[in-house]
Motif scaffolding. Structure first.
Motif, short mmCIF file in Angstrom:
data_model
loop_
_atom_site.label_atom_id
_atom_site.label_comp_id
_atom_site.label_asym_id
_atom_site.label_seq_id
_atom_site.Cartn_x
_atom_site.Cartn_y
_atom_site.Cartn_z
N TYR A 3 7.44 -6.55 -4.85
CA TYR A 3 6.55 -5.41 -5.11
C TYR A 3 6.21 -4.65 -3.84
O TYR A 3 6.00 -3.44 -3.89
N LEU A 4 6.15 -5.34 -2.72
CA LEU A 4 5.89 -4.70 -1.43
C LEU A 4 7.18 -4.73 -0.62
O LEU A 4 7.78 -5.79 -0.45
N GLU A 5 7.59 -3.59 -0.15
CA GLU A 5 8.80 -3.50 0.66
C GLU A 5 8.55 -4.05 2.07
O GLU A 5 9.36 -4.76 2.62
N ILE A 6 7.41 -3.68 2.62
CA ILE A 6 7.03 -4.10 3.98
C ILE A 6 5.59 -4.58 3.94
O ILE A 6 4.75 -3.95 3.29
N LEU A 7 5.32 -5.66 4.63
CA LEU A 7 3.95 -6.15 4.79
C LEU A 7 3.77 -6.54 6.25
O LEU A 7 4.53 -7.35 6.78
N ILE A 8 2.77 -5.95 6.88
CA ILE A 8 2.43 -6.29 8.26
C ILE A 8 0.96 -6.67 8.30
O ILE A 8 0.09 -5.88 7.94
N ASP A 9 0.70 -7.89 8.72
CA ASP A 9 -0.68 -8.36 8.84
C ASP A 9 -1.18 -7.98 10.23
O ASP A 9 -0.81 -8.60 11.22
N GLU A 10 -2.00 -6.94 10.28
CA GLU A 10 -2.56 -6.45 11.55
C GLU A 10 -4.02 -6.85 11.70
O GLU A 10 -4.74 -6.27 12.50
N THR A 11 -4.45 -7.83 10.93
CA THR A 11 -5.87 -8.19 10.94
C THR A 11 -6.32 -8.82 12.25
O THR A 11 -7.50 -8.77 12.57
N ALA A 12 -5.39 -9.38 13.01
CA ALA A 12 -5.77 -10.01 14.27
C ALA A 12 -5.57 -9.08 15.46
O ALA A 12 -5.82 -9.47 16.59
N ILE A 13 -5.11 -7.84 15.20
CA ILE A 13 -4.91 -6.89 16.30
C ILE A 13 -5.78 -5.66 16.11
O ILE A 13 -6.66 -5.65 15.25
N SER A 14 -5.51 -4.62 16.84
CA SER A 14 -6.41 -3.47 16.92
C SER A 14 -6.75 -2.83 15.58
O SER A 14 -7.86 -2.38 15.39
N ASN A 15 -5.81 -2.75 14.66
CA ASN A 15 -6.09 -2.05 13.41
C ASN A 15 -6.94 -2.86 12.44
O ASN A 15 -7.57 -2.29 11.56
N SER A 16 -6.93 -4.16 12.57
CA SER A 16 -7.71 -5.04 11.71
C SER A 16 -7.53 -4.70 10.23
O SER A 16 -8.48 -4.50 9.50
N ALA A 17 -6.24 -4.61 9.83
CA ALA A 17 -5.91 -4.23 8.46
C ALA A 17 -4.59 -4.86 8.04
O ALA A 17 -3.83 -5.36 8.87
N TRP A 18 -4.35 -4.84 6.73
CA TRP A 18 -3.05 -5.19 6.20
C TRP A 18 -2.34 -3.88 5.93
O TRP A 18 -2.86 -3.01 5.23
N HIS A 19 -1.16 -3.73 6.50
CA HIS A 19 -0.34 -2.53 6.29
C HIS A 19 0.79 -2.93 5.36
O HIS A 19 1.47 -3.92 5.58
N PHE A 20 0.96 -2.14 4.29
CA PHE A 20 2.10 -2.42 3.43
C PHE A 20 2.70 -1.14 2.89
O PHE A 20 2.07 -0.08 2.90
N GLU A 21 3.95 -1.26 2.48
CA GLU A 21 4.69 -0.13 1.96
C GLU A 21 5.31 -0.52 0.63
O GLU A 21 5.80 -1.63 0.47
N ILE A 22 5.25 0.41 -0.31
CA ILE A 22 5.75 0.18 -1.66
C ILE A 22 6.82 1.22 -1.96
O ILE A 22 6.56 2.42 -1.87
N LEU A 23 8.01 0.77 -2.31
CA LEU A 23 9.03 1.69 -2.80
C LEU A 23 8.71 1.96 -4.26
O LEU A 23 8.75 1.05 -5.09
N VAL A 24 8.37 3.20 -4.56
CA VAL A 24 7.93 3.56 -5.91
C VAL A 24 9.07 3.33 -6.90
O VAL A 24 10.21 3.72 -6.67
N ASN A 25 8.72 2.67 -8.00
CA ASN A 25 9.64 2.37 -9.10
C ASN A 25 10.77 1.42 -8.74
O ASN A 25 11.73 1.30 -9.47
N LYS A 26 10.65 0.71 -7.61
CA LYS A 26 11.66 -0.30 -7.27
C LYS A 26 11.62 -1.43 -8.28
O LYS A 26 12.63 -1.96 -8.68
N LYS A 27 10.40 -1.77 -8.69
CA LYS A 27 10.21 -2.88 -9.61
C LYS A 27 9.12 -2.51 -10.60
O LYS A 27 8.09 -1.97 -10.22
N ALA A 28 9.33 -2.82 -11.87
CA ALA A 28 8.32 -2.52 -12.89
C ALA A 28 7.06 -3.33 -12.63
O ALA A 28 7.13 -4.49 -12.20
N LEU A 29 5.91 -2.72 -12.87
CA LEU A 29 4.64 -3.40 -12.70
C LEU A 29 4.30 -4.19 -13.95
O LEU A 29 4.58 -3.74 -15.07
N VAL A 30 3.71 -5.35 -13.76
CA VAL A 30 3.32 -6.19 -14.89
C VAL A 30 1.82 -6.35 -14.86
O VAL A 30 1.24 -6.76 -13.85
N LYS A 31 1.16 -6.02 -15.96
CA LYS A 31 -0.28 -6.20 -16.07
C LYS A 31 -0.53 -7.68 -16.33
O LYS A 31 -0.06 -8.24 -17.32
N HIS A 32 -1.25 -8.31 -15.45
CA HIS A 32 -1.42 -9.77 -15.46
C HIS A 32 -1.99 -10.32 -16.76
O HIS A 32 -1.49 -11.27 -17.31
#
Length: 162
Positions: free
Chosen positions: A121-150
């Motif tokens: 579901y996520l093409e790229i995931l970078i955990d920046e929580t321990a560095i300056s941005n203090s965030a999770w960065h992620f990228e999603i390729l739209v329509n790469k994979k169908a979404l499933v409602k849990h």
């Protein structure tokens, strides 16, 4: 189990990107040079050479736009609307999530994001929580994979979520 997710950054115009870079460069220029690659560093050079000029922001915007015309990106967030509709770029801030969710567990949240990446579901995931941005960065390729409602295991059209 979270009721709220806080997106702290997503698509940026060259003007927004330059404003962020200017603000951060004023605080700690060296740290900004450590954060960016060559294209971003060239924008920081514009700041460094013109920081006392009243038009430094517009000079930085012009540099970002010129780099974009050459196919170079200063930030993964600074893209055209057309590019963003194909690849969503999102940051979720650690401190914002803590403020919005009383029982927020960062390690558990990070594990869920890693599972989403592993499941495609996520093409790229970078955990920046321990560095300056203090965030999770992620990228999603739209329509790469169908979404499933849990709850109902229902497949959804991903374009409805964009």
């Amino acid at each position: 189990g979270l009721k709220t997710a806080v997106i702290t950054s997503t698509i940026r115009t060259p003007e927004e990107q330059a404003a962020i870079m200017l603000e951060n460069a004023k605080k700690n220029l060296k740290k900004q040079y450590d954060l960016y690659e060559a294209a971003g560093e060239s924008v920081l050079d514009v700041y460094k050479e013109n920081k006392s000029a009243s038009n430094v922001l517009s000079l930085m915007v012009a540099k970002i736009k010129a780099l974009g015309e050459d196919g170079k990106r200063v930030s993964k967030h600074c893209v055209s609307n057309e590019a963003y509709l194909k690849r969503n770029v999102i940051d979720i801030g650690l401190n914002s999530m803590k403020a919005a969710n009383a029982n927020f567990e960062p390690k558990k949240f990070a594990a869920v994001l890693k599972k989403l990446r592993d499941d495609g579901y996520l093409e790229i995931l970078i955990d920046e929580t321990a560095i300056s941005n203090s965030a999770w960065h992620f990228e999603i390729l739209v329509n790469k994979k169908a979404l499933v409602k849990h709850e109902q295991n229902t497949i959804l059209d991903a374009t409805a979520w964009v």
